[in-house]
Design an enzyme around this catalytic site. Sequence first.
Site, PDB file in Angstrom:
ATOM      1  N   ALA A  66     -24.631 -15.160 -23.318  1.00  0.00           N
ATOM      2  CA  ALA A  66     -25.558 -15.485 -22.229  1.00  0.00           C
ATOM      3  C   ALA A  66     -25.146 -14.679 -20.997  1.00  0.00           C
ATOM      4  CB  ALA A  66     -25.491 -16.977 -21.944  1.00  0.00           C
ATOM      5  N   GLY A 109     -22.989 -16.629 -26.703  1.00  0.00           N
ATOM      6  CA  GLY A 109     -24.366 -16.848 -27.148  1.00  0.00           C
ATOM      7  C   GLY A 109     -24.855 -15.775 -28.109  1.00  0.00           C
ATOM      8  N   GLU A 112     -23.698 -17.010 -31.336  1.00  0.00           N
ATOM      9  CA  GLU A 112     -24.521 -18.196 -31.658  1.00  0.00           C
ATOM     10  C   GLU A 112     -25.919 -17.803 -32.135  1.00  0.00           C
ATOM     11  OE1 GLU A 112     -23.369 -19.749 -27.799  1.00  0.00           O
ATOM     12  OE2 GLU A 112     -22.982 -21.681 -28.754  1.00  0.00           O
ATOM     13  N   GLU A 132     -16.191 -18.419 -24.508  1.00  0.00           N
ATOM     14  CA  GLU A 132     -16.619 -19.217 -23.356  1.00  0.00           C
ATOM     15  C   GLU A 132     -15.447 -19.874 -22.629  1.00  0.00           C
ATOM     16  OE1 GLU A 132     -18.097 -19.242 -26.334  1.00  0.00           O
ATOM     17  OE2 GLU A 132     -20.278 -19.231 -26.104  1.00  0.00           O
TER      18      GLU A 132
HETATM   19  N1  CAA Z   1     -23.289 -11.371 -19.056  1.00  0.00           N
HETATM   20  C1  CAA Z   1     -23.630 -10.532 -18.079  1.00  0.00           C
HETATM   21  N2  CAA Z   1     -23.248  -9.228 -18.063  1.00  0.00           N
HETATM   22  C2  CAA Z   1     -22.488  -8.799 -19.084  1.00  0.00           C
HETATM   23  C3  CAA Z   1     -22.099  -9.640 -20.142  1.00  0.00           C
HETATM   24  C4  CAA Z   1     -22.546 -10.997 -20.103  1.00  0.00           C
HETATM   25  N3  CAA Z   1     -22.261 -11.869 -21.079  1.00  0.00           N
HETATM   26  N4  CAA Z   1     -21.353  -8.934 -21.004  1.00  0.00           N
HETATM   27  C5  CAA Z   1     -21.277  -7.687 -20.518  1.00  0.00           C
HETATM   28  N5  CAA Z   1     -21.964  -7.602 -19.347  1.00  0.00           N
HETATM   29  C6  CAA Z   1     -22.128  -6.453 -18.455  1.00  0.00           C
HETATM   30  C7  CAA Z   1     -20.914  -6.261 -17.582  1.00  0.00           C
HETATM   31  O1  CAA Z   1     -20.939  -7.117 -16.452  1.00  0.00           O
HETATM   32  C8  CAA Z   1     -21.075  -4.801 -17.207  1.00  0.00           C
HETATM   33  O2  CAA Z   1     -22.042  -4.677 -16.212  1.00  0.00           O
HETATM   34  P1  CAA Z   1     -21.772  -3.743 -14.904  1.00  0.00           P
HETATM   35  O3  CAA Z   1     -21.647  -2.368 -15.481  1.00  0.00           O
HETATM   36  O4  CAA Z   1     -22.978  -3.972 -14.092  1.00  0.00           O
HETATM   37  O5  CAA Z   1     -20.486  -4.246 -14.311  1.00  0.00           O
HETATM   38  C9  CAA Z   1     -21.631  -4.187 -18.486  1.00  0.00           C
HETATM   39  O6  CAA Z   1     -22.210  -5.270 -19.225  1.00  0.00           O
HETATM   40  C10 CAA Z   1     -20.569  -3.555 -19.337  1.00  0.00           C
HETATM   41  O7  CAA Z   1     -19.538  -4.519 -19.568  1.00  0.00           O
HETATM   42  P2  CAA Z   1     -17.973  -4.203 -19.369  1.00  0.00           P
HETATM   43  O8  CAA Z   1     -17.768  -3.272 -18.238  1.00  0.00           O
HETATM   44  O9  CAA Z   1     -17.254  -5.511 -19.325  1.00  0.00           O
HETATM   45  O10 CAA Z   1     -17.692  -3.415 -20.745  1.00  0.00           O
HETATM   46  P3  CAA Z   1     -16.385  -3.424 -21.675  1.00  0.00           P
HETATM   47  O11 CAA Z   1     -16.658  -2.419 -22.741  1.00  0.00           O
HETATM   48  O12 CAA Z   1     -15.154  -3.301 -20.879  1.00  0.00           O
HETATM   49  O13 CAA Z   1     -16.342  -4.908 -22.348  1.00  0.00           O
HETATM   50  C11 CAA Z   1     -17.271  -6.853 -23.427  1.00  0.00           C
HETATM   51  C12 CAA Z   1     -17.388  -5.338 -23.181  1.00  0.00           C
HETATM   52  C13 CAA Z   1     -16.002  -7.159 -24.242  1.00  0.00           C
HETATM   53  C14 CAA Z   1     -18.493  -7.292 -24.207  1.00  0.00           C
HETATM   54  C15 CAA Z   1     -17.176  -7.583 -22.063  1.00  0.00           C
HETATM   55  O14 CAA Z   1     -18.250  -7.163 -21.241  1.00  0.00           O
HETATM   56  C16 CAA Z   1     -17.218  -9.084 -22.147  1.00  0.00           C
HETATM   57  O15 CAA Z   1     -16.210  -9.713 -22.439  1.00  0.00           O
HETATM   58  N6  CAA Z   1     -18.403  -9.694 -21.879  1.00  0.00           N
HETATM   59  C17 CAA Z   1     -18.537 -11.122 -21.750  1.00  0.00           C
HETATM   60  C18 CAA Z   1     -18.475 -11.847 -23.087  1.00  0.00           C
HETATM   61  C19 CAA Z   1     -18.592 -13.343 -22.897  1.00  0.00           C
HETATM   62  O16 CAA Z   1     -17.765 -13.964 -22.236  1.00  0.00           O
HETATM   63  N7  CAA Z   1     -19.639 -13.971 -23.468  1.00  0.00           N
HETATM   64  C20 CAA Z   1     -19.895 -15.379 -23.335  1.00  0.00           C
HETATM   65  C21 CAA Z   1     -20.930 -15.633 -22.280  1.00  0.00           C
HETATM   66  S1  CAA Z   1     -21.214 -17.352 -21.943  1.00  0.00           S
HETATM   67  C22 CAA Z   1     -22.235 -17.893 -23.188  1.00  0.00           C
HETATM   68  O17 CAA Z   1     -22.682 -17.131 -24.023  1.00  0.00           O
HETATM   69  C23 CAA Z   1     -22.573 -19.352 -23.155  1.00  0.00           C
HETATM   70  C24 CAA Z   1     -23.303 -19.855 -24.349  1.00  0.00           C
HETATM   71  O18 CAA Z   1     -22.694 -20.345 -25.284  1.00  0.00           O
HETATM   72  C25 CAA Z   1     -24.739 -19.848 -24.429  1.00  0.00           C
END
Ligand code: CAA
Length: 258
Positions: A66, A109, A112, A132
Amino acid sequence: MPYTYLIIERPAEGVALVRLNRPKQYNALNLQVLQELAAAFRELDQDDSVRAIVITGNDKAFAAGADIKEMMEKTAVEMKNAPFISGWDAVALAQKPVIAAVSGYALGGGAELAWACDMIIASETAVFGQPEINLGIIPGAGGTQRLARTIGKYLTMEMVLNDRRLTAQEAAQFGLVNHVFPVETYLDEAIKLAAKIASRAPLAVRFGKEAVLYAFNSTLDAGLQHERLLFYTLFCTEDQKEGMHAFVEKRKPRWKGA
Ligand code: CAA
């Protein structure tokens, strides 16, 4: 209907392909993506020319979860009132078989979304996780329940409480993934599998899916009763007569979906 974050294609007879298309954000699922997903799945599920659906992202990311930036200042009431869960629900509630073709990150998500599908084809680079906990929350789109029912309590606990990630091979070993293919071919393989299922007796496919999903929500006795009811009901269909006659006559069946 035109979509901003989805691309819908028809790569094979009876198969719809839904591509998540927000590549700069690793296909993070914001409200608009989720609403588009809900609309697309409702539409495809009603479309008689669609017999199976493949959902995919791109080679680097199925979906990174998400949208954290969109969610971070939201209140509980705002989260509850937004049609946030509708995207996952529409996938999980589809009557047609849904195959996830997963490459790269399938996190939060995003994972999921894959768990809500009926089968998962992964590329060798796929990584599944429920991170998460790092954000001070827990999975909210089915992760704790679908994982626990599929891989059991202990590994689910480690994934949910300690961000244990699974490689594609591990996910396959734990029964979360049907097949693992090289990144060059995983999507074609998912489409091939969908096309094969799309060519089968449509009502039997639908009832088979319903019967298997019933196991997630019922006792064994209730599930067996429901399976039997669906089994007997198929003897009302032309396709049951056609399938059995074709077997005896040593020819290919011609399914009508009736
Ligand atoms: N939400 C919003 N933006 C996200 C995102 C997310 N889940 N995942 C990645 N992005 C964005 C980053 O903010 C970044 O944007 P900017 O360039 O504007 O800063 C862009 O995508 C690239 O990401 P990274 O610079 O972090 O790239 P990376 O290669 O270093 O890492 C990654 C990639 C491992 C996927 C890392 O981005 C990451 O850990 N993302 C979050 C994963 C996460 O925590 N997901 C759970 C979300 S909560 C949820 O899903 C709740 C639910 O159960 C419904």
